[in-house]
Write a protein that holds these residues in place. Structure first.
Motif, PDB file in Angstrom:
ATOM      1  N   LEU A  49       0.833  -1.203   0.000  1.00  0.00           N
ATOM      2  CA  LEU A  49       0.000   0.000   0.000  1.00  0.00           C
ATOM      3  C   LEU A  49       0.871   1.258   0.000  1.00  0.00           C
ATOM      4  O   LEU A  49       2.039   1.208   0.387  1.00  0.00           O
ATOM      5  N   PRO A  50       0.317   2.406  -0.422  1.00  0.00           N
ATOM      6  CA  PRO A  50       1.104   3.654  -0.451  1.00  0.00           C
ATOM      7  C   PRO A  50       1.690   3.987   0.918  1.00  0.00           C
ATOM      8  O   PRO A  50       1.084   3.710   1.951  1.00  0.00           O
ATOM      9  N   LYS A  51       2.864   4.595   0.880  1.00  0.00           N
ATOM     10  CA  LYS A  51       3.535   5.030   2.101  1.00  0.00           C
ATOM     11  C   LYS A  51       3.968   6.485   1.912  1.00  0.00           C
ATOM     12  O   LYS A  51       4.487   6.849   0.861  1.00  0.00           O
ATOM     13  N   SER A  52       3.720   7.313   2.929  1.00  0.00           N
ATOM     14  CA  SER A  52       4.128   8.707   2.827  1.00  0.00           C
ATOM     15  C   SER A  52       4.410   9.282   4.198  1.00  0.00           C
ATOM     16  O   SER A  52       3.990   8.737   5.218  1.00  0.00           O
ATOM     17  N   ALA A  53       5.148  10.372   4.198  1.00  0.00           N
ATOM     18  CA  ALA A  53       5.455  11.100   5.426  1.00  0.00           C
ATOM     19  C   ALA A  53       5.613  12.565   5.069  1.00  0.00           C
ATOM     20  O   ALA A  53       6.066  12.905   3.972  1.00  0.00           O
ATOM     21  N   THR A  54       5.214  13.404   5.989  1.00  0.00           N
ATOM     22  CA  THR A  54       5.361  14.846   5.784  1.00  0.00           C
ATOM     23  C   THR A  54       6.520  15.340   6.629  1.00  0.00           C
ATOM     24  O   THR A  54       6.982  14.662   7.543  1.00  0.00           O
ATOM     25  N   ALA A  55       6.988  16.519   6.313  1.00  0.00           N
ATOM     26  CA  ALA A  55       8.070  17.130   7.079  1.00  0.00           C
ATOM     27  C   ALA A  55       7.597  18.493   7.553  1.00  0.00           C
ATOM     28  O   ALA A  55       6.748  19.124   6.921  1.00  0.00           O
ATOM     29  N   VAL A  78      18.326   4.652  -3.176  1.00  0.00           N
ATOM     30  CA  VAL A  78      18.611   5.687  -2.186  1.00  0.00           C
ATOM     31  C   VAL A  78      18.626   7.051  -2.864  1.00  0.00           C
ATOM     32  O   VAL A  78      19.298   7.240  -3.879  1.00  0.00           O
ATOM     33  N   PHE A  79      17.903   7.999  -2.277  1.00  0.00           N
ATOM     34  CA  PHE A  79      17.876   9.390  -2.724  1.00  0.00           C
ATOM     35  C   PHE A  79      18.732  10.192  -1.752  1.00  0.00           C
ATOM     36  O   PHE A  79      18.368  10.347  -0.585  1.00  0.00           O
ATOM     37  N   ASP A  80      19.869  10.704  -2.221  1.00  0.00           N
ATOM     38  CA  ASP A  80      20.792  11.451  -1.365  1.00  0.00           C
ATOM     39  C   ASP A  80      20.445  12.932  -1.362  1.00  0.00           C
ATOM     40  O   ASP A  80      20.380  13.577  -2.419  1.00  0.00           O
ATOM     41  N   VAL A  81      20.243  13.458  -0.139  1.00  0.00           N
ATOM     42  CA  VAL A  81      19.907  14.869   0.047  1.00  0.00           C
ATOM     43  C   VAL A  81      20.729  15.370   1.241  1.00  0.00           C
ATOM     44  O   VAL A  81      20.269  15.307   2.384  1.00  0.00           O
ATOM     45  N   PRO A  82      21.961  15.831   0.991  1.00  0.00           N
ATOM     46  CA  PRO A  82      22.832  16.225   2.103  1.00  0.00           C
ATOM     47  C   PRO A  82      22.250  17.365   2.927  1.00  0.00           C
ATOM     48  O   PRO A  82      21.478  18.182   2.429  1.00  0.00           O
ATOM     49  N   GLY A  83      22.674  17.406   4.156  1.00  0.00           N
ATOM     50  CA  GLY A  83      22.233  18.469   5.062  1.00  0.00           C
ATOM     51  C   GLY A  83      22.124  17.927   6.463  1.00  0.00           C
ATOM     52  O   GLY A  83      21.034  17.624   6.929  1.00  0.00           O
ATOM     53  N   VAL A 180       9.893   2.156   3.203  1.00  0.00           N
ATOM     54  CA  VAL A 180      10.601   3.418   3.007  1.00  0.00           C
ATOM     55  C   VAL A 180      11.263   3.782   4.338  1.00  0.00           C
ATOM     56  O   VAL A 180      10.603   3.782   5.380  1.00  0.00           O
ATOM     57  N   LEU A 181      12.547   4.077   4.285  1.00  0.00           N
ATOM     58  CA  LEU A 181      13.296   4.526   5.453  1.00  0.00           C
ATOM     59  C   LEU A 181      13.654   5.992   5.242  1.00  0.00           C
ATOM     60  O   LEU A 181      14.151   6.363   4.180  1.00  0.00           O
ATOM     61  N   ARG A 182      13.413   6.787   6.245  1.00  0.00           N
ATOM     62  CA  ARG A 182      13.654   8.228   6.131  1.00  0.00           C
ATOM     63  C   ARG A 182      14.707   8.637   7.152  1.00  0.00           C
ATOM     64  O   ARG A 182      14.527   8.451   8.345  1.00  0.00           O
ATOM     65  N   LEU A 183      15.802   9.172   6.641  1.00  0.00           N
ATOM     66  CA  LEU A 183      16.883   9.650   7.489  1.00  0.00           C
ATOM     67  C   LEU A 183      17.075  11.138   7.211  1.00  0.00           C
ATOM     68  O   LEU A 183      16.482  11.690   6.281  1.00  0.00           O
ATOM     69  N   ASP A 185      19.504  12.759   5.895  1.00  0.00           N
ATOM     70  CA  ASP A 185      20.158  13.121   4.639  1.00  0.00           C
ATOM     71  C   ASP A 185      19.811  12.228   3.459  1.00  0.00           C
ATOM     72  O   ASP A 185      20.446  12.295   2.419  1.00  0.00           O
ATOM     73  N   ARG A 186      18.787  11.372   3.598  1.00  0.00           N
ATOM     74  CA  ARG A 186      18.396  10.509   2.477  1.00  0.00           C
ATOM     75  C   ARG A 186      17.060   9.824   2.739  1.00  0.00           C
ATOM     76  O   ARG A 186      16.615   9.718   3.878  1.00  0.00           O
ATOM     77  N   VAL A 187      16.475   9.363   1.631  1.00  0.00           N
ATOM     78  CA  VAL A 187      15.273   8.532   1.683  1.00  0.00           C
ATOM     79  C   VAL A 187      15.638   7.228   0.989  1.00  0.00           C
ATOM     80  O   VAL A 187      16.232   7.233  -0.099  1.00  0.00           O
ATOM     81  N   VAL A 188      15.300   6.103   1.623  1.00  0.00           N
ATOM     82  CA  VAL A 188      15.659   4.782   1.116  1.00  0.00           C
ATOM     83  C   VAL A 188      14.379   4.009   0.809  1.00  0.00           C
ATOM     84  O   VAL A 188      13.477   3.947   1.641  1.00  0.00           O
ATOM     85  N   VAL A 189      14.302   3.434  -0.386  1.00  0.00           N
ATOM     86  CA  VAL A 189      13.160   2.611  -0.782  1.00  0.00           C
ATOM     87  C   VAL A 189      13.682   1.207  -1.056  1.00  0.00           C
ATOM     88  O   VAL A 189      14.537   1.008  -1.928  1.00  0.00           O
ATOM     89  N   ASP A 190      13.181   0.227  -0.287  1.00  0.00           N
ATOM     90  CA  ASP A 190      13.539  -1.177  -0.461  1.00  0.00           C
ATOM     91  C   ASP A 190      12.333  -1.929  -1.017  1.00  0.00           C
ATOM     92  O   ASP A 190      11.239  -1.782  -0.485  1.00  0.00           O
ATOM     93  N   VAL A 191      12.548  -2.716  -2.060  1.00  0.00           N
ATOM     94  CA  VAL A 191      11.474  -3.527  -2.639  1.00  0.00           C
ATOM     95  C   VAL A 191      11.896  -4.991  -2.520  1.00  0.00           C
ATOM     96  O   VAL A 191      12.956  -5.389  -3.003  1.00  0.00           O
ATOM     97  N   ALA A 192      11.055  -5.788  -1.853  1.00  0.00           N
ATOM     98  CA  ALA A 192      11.364  -7.196  -1.568  1.00  0.00           C
ATOM     99  C   ALA A 192      11.399  -8.023  -2.849  1.00  0.00           C
ATOM    100  O   ALA A 192      10.728  -7.714  -3.833  1.00  0.00           O
TER     101      ALA A 192
END
Length: 195
Positions: A49-55, A78-83, A180-183, A185-192
Motif C-alpha cells: 500500500l502507499p507510504k508517505s510522510a510529511t516534514a 537511495v535518494f541522497d539529500v545532504p544536510g 521506506v526509510l527516512r533519514l 540526509d536521504r530517503v531509502v526505498v527497499d522492494v522485496a
C-alpha cells in the motif's frame, strides 16, 4: 609383468578416488550456499500500500544523487539529500498503473510488471541559484543507475523536479512489498524479492 598389472590397477584405483575427491568439494560448496540461503531471514510485513510522510517547515535541500544496491532479500534505491542536522524529508511512494510526469501529465513508459512512483521533497536543483544538482532528464533512465543483474528492479526513469519535489518511476518485476526509510540526509526505498 605382474608388477605392471599392479601399477595399472593402482592407477585405476587412484583415478577413481581422485574423481570422488573432486566431486565431494563441489557438493560441499553447494550445501554451504543452500545453508546460507536457508539461514537468511527476510523482513516481513512491509505490504504494497502507499507510504508517505510529511516534514515540518524547513529550508529546501537539493537532491544530489540517486543510487541503487542489491541485497539478499530486496533491491534498494537511495535518494541522497545532504544536510546534516536537518529535519527528515517528506516523501510519497505508491504503485501506479501508469507513470505520469508532473505537472504535464505526460505518460512516461517504465518497463516491468509494476511501477512504483517515488516522490521526494528535494528539488534536482539548488533552490537558491536554480543550478542543477542532479542531472536527471524527464523520461530518461536515471543517470549512473545500472539495473542489470537485479532480482526485482527492472527500470528507473526520471519524471520531473517540480515545486521542490523530485519524481521517479521505478519499474519492478511485480507488485511486491516495499518499505521506506527516512533519514536526515536521504530517503531509502527497499522492494522485496518475494512476498
Amino acid at each position: 609383468m605382474r608388477k605392471g598389472r599392479w601399477t595399472t590397477g593402482a592407477i585405476a584405483v587412484l583415478m577413481a578416488a581422485g574423481s570422488l575427491a573432486v566431486a565431494v568439494p563441489e557438493a560441499s560448496a553447494t550445501d554451504a550456499v543452500n545453508a546460507t540461503k536457508a539461514s537468511t531471514t527476510c523482513p516481513k510485513g512491509w505490504g504494497s500500500l502507499p507510504k508517505s510522510a510529511t516534514a515540518g517547515s524547513q529550508e529546501p535541500r537539493p537532491l544530489t544523487g540517486i543510487r541503487t544496491g542489491r541485497h539478499d532479500c530486496y533491491d534498494r534505491m537511495v535518494f541522497d539529500v545532504p544536510g546534516s542536522g536537518s529535519a527528515p524529508l517528506a516523501y510519497h511512494v505508491a504503485y501506479v498503473g501508469v507513470f505520469r510526469q508532473d505537472p504535464s501529465n505526460r505518460v512516461i513508459p517504465v518497463s516491468g510488471g509494476a511501477i512504483l512512483e517515488i516522490r521526494v521533497s528535494a528539488p534536482a536543483y539548488d533552490p537558491q541559484t536554480g543550478h542543477p544538482t542532479f542531472p536527471g532528464r524527464a523520461g530518461k533512465v536515471l543517470p549512473g543507475v545500472d539495473l542489470r543483474g537485479y532480482r526485482t528492479f527492472r527500470d528507473a526513469r526520471f519524471g520531473s523536479s517540480y515545486e521542490g519535489v523530485s519524481q521517479v518511476g521505478l519499474g519492478v518485476r511485480a507488485r511486491l512489498p516495499f518499505r521506506v526509510l527516512r533519514l536526515a540526509d536521504r530517503v531509502v526505498v527497499d522492494v522485496a524479492h518475494t512476498w
